[in-house]
Design a protein around this motif. Structure first.
Motif, PDB file in Angstrom:
ATOM      1  N   PRO A 140       0.902  -1.299  -0.249  1.00  0.00           N
ATOM      2  CA  PRO A 140       0.101  -0.126  -0.604  1.00  0.00           C
ATOM      3  C   PRO A 140       0.590   1.723   0.444  1.00  0.00           C
ATOM      4  O   PRO A 140       2.528   1.168   0.300  1.00  0.00           O
ATOM      5  CB  PRO A 140      -0.139  -0.184   1.748  1.00  0.00           C
ATOM      6  CG  PRO A 140       0.302  -0.950   2.135  1.00  0.00           C
ATOM      7  CD  PRO A 140       0.763  -1.800   1.324  1.00  0.00           C
ATOM      8  N   PRO A 141       0.235   3.010  -0.518  1.00  0.00           N
ATOM      9  CA  PRO A 141       1.826   3.487  -0.414  1.00  0.00           C
ATOM     10  C   PRO A 141       1.915   3.988   1.465  1.00  0.00           C
ATOM     11  O   PRO A 141       1.635   3.279   2.002  1.00  0.00           O
ATOM     12  CB  PRO A 141      -0.243   4.565  -0.501  1.00  0.00           C
ATOM     13  CG  PRO A 141      -1.133   3.806  -0.879  1.00  0.00           C
ATOM     14  CD  PRO A 141      -0.811   2.214  -0.730  1.00  0.00           C
ATOM     15  N   GLY A 142       3.540   3.972   1.043  1.00  0.00           N
ATOM     16  CA  GLY A 142       3.852   4.736   1.999  1.00  0.00           C
ATOM     17  C   GLY A 142       4.987   3.216   2.963  1.00  0.00           C
ATOM     18  O   GLY A 142       5.581   3.100   3.503  1.00  0.00           O
ATOM     19  N   CYS A 143       4.337   2.079   1.990  1.00  0.00           N
ATOM     20  CA  CYS A 143       5.309   1.056   1.524  1.00  0.00           C
ATOM     21  C   CYS A 143       5.781   0.152   0.629  1.00  0.00           C
ATOM     22  O   CYS A 143       5.551   0.812  -0.494  1.00  0.00           O
ATOM     23  CB  CYS A 143       4.513  -0.177   2.332  1.00  0.00           C
ATOM     24  SG  CYS A 143       3.073   0.844   4.230  1.00  0.00           S
ATOM     25  N   ARG A 144       6.549  -1.050   0.838  1.00  0.00           N
ATOM     26  CA  ARG A 144       7.032  -1.341   0.041  1.00  0.00           C
ATOM     27  C   ARG A 144       7.245  -2.917   0.440  1.00  0.00           C
ATOM     28  O   ARG A 144       7.554  -3.311   1.414  1.00  0.00           O
ATOM     29  CB  ARG A 144       8.798  -0.996   0.102  1.00  0.00           C
ATOM     30  CG  ARG A 144       9.744  -1.084   0.870  1.00  0.00           C
ATOM     31  CD  ARG A 144      11.511  -1.061   0.604  1.00  0.00           C
ATOM     32  NE  ARG A 144      12.266  -1.086   1.879  1.00  0.00           N
ATOM     33  CZ  ARG A 144      12.733  -2.454   2.083  1.00  0.00           C
ATOM     34  NH1 ARG A 144      12.102  -3.651   1.056  1.00  0.00           N
ATOM     35  NH2 ARG A 144      13.076  -3.061   2.639  1.00  0.00           N
TER      36      ARG A 144
END
Length: 193
Positions: free
Chosen positions: A172-176
């Motif tokens: 999700p956004p902000g993660c990898r």
């Protein structure tokens, strides 16, 4: 259906192609010409399976299909014997345990076991959280009897969001995505400016 025979809709939906509507219920024969069960007009024809002597006041189990003209055609109807003093109902409950003895339900105190009763058959391949229905009658002296078919009415769908194969961008956004197939998210600073 209210006690005075009034029908109250719980929902109305527009559909392109009407599905086959089959209902199963337990009730009392309240009319013969035309046939009424709990005040609901029913069509009984040569193809209807009738078990027992239908007459006013007897308790029956009904399986009916909705016809295009709005009438209910009875597929099968049978008299519940012996006469049950306190009535019948259908219980829907999720399964909390499955074992060799049968299944345990969230809203029923006893294990439902089909090994010792030729008339009681559980659906195959039941799992925890499946919801089944139990048609139940309470006798005049309070005895509880499971009648008719036990049916699987709902099976939860499990959706796996990240299969953990490491391929593709599942974060999700902000993660990898990590190399081992997981997801790593950075922590936000708690400092105030």
């Amino acid at each position: 259906i209210l006690p005075d025979g009034t029908r109250v809709a719980t929902s109305i939906q527009l559909v392109n192609e009407a599905p086959i509507q089959i209902v199963r219920f337990t009730g009392t024969v309240t009319g013969i010409d035309p046939w009424l069960v709990n005040g609901l007009p029913l069509t009984i024809d040569a193809d209807t399976i009738v078990l027992g002597n239908l007459e006013l006041g007897v308790k029956v189990r009904v399986i009916a299909v909705l016809l295009a003209d709005g009438r209910w055609r009875v597929l099968s109807i049978w008299v519940l014997t012996p006469e049950f003093g306190q009535g019948c109902f259908i219980l829907s409950s999720p399964i909390t345990a499955v074992n060799a003895n049968g299944v345990q339900l969230k809203h029923w105190p006893e294990i439902i076991d089909d090994d010792n009763d030729d008339e009681l058959i559980l659906p195959d391949d039941l799992k925890i959280d499946d919801v089944i229905t139990l048609p139940i009658c309470v006798g005049g002296e309070g005895q509880i009897i499971i009648i008719g078919e036990i049916e699987l009415v709902y099976r939860p769908i499990i959706i796996i969001i990240n299969p953990g194969n490491g391929g593709g961008n599942n974060a999700p956004p902000g993660c990898r995505d990590t190399s081992n197939g997981g997801i790593e998210c950075s922590r936000r600073s708690s400092r105030r400016s």
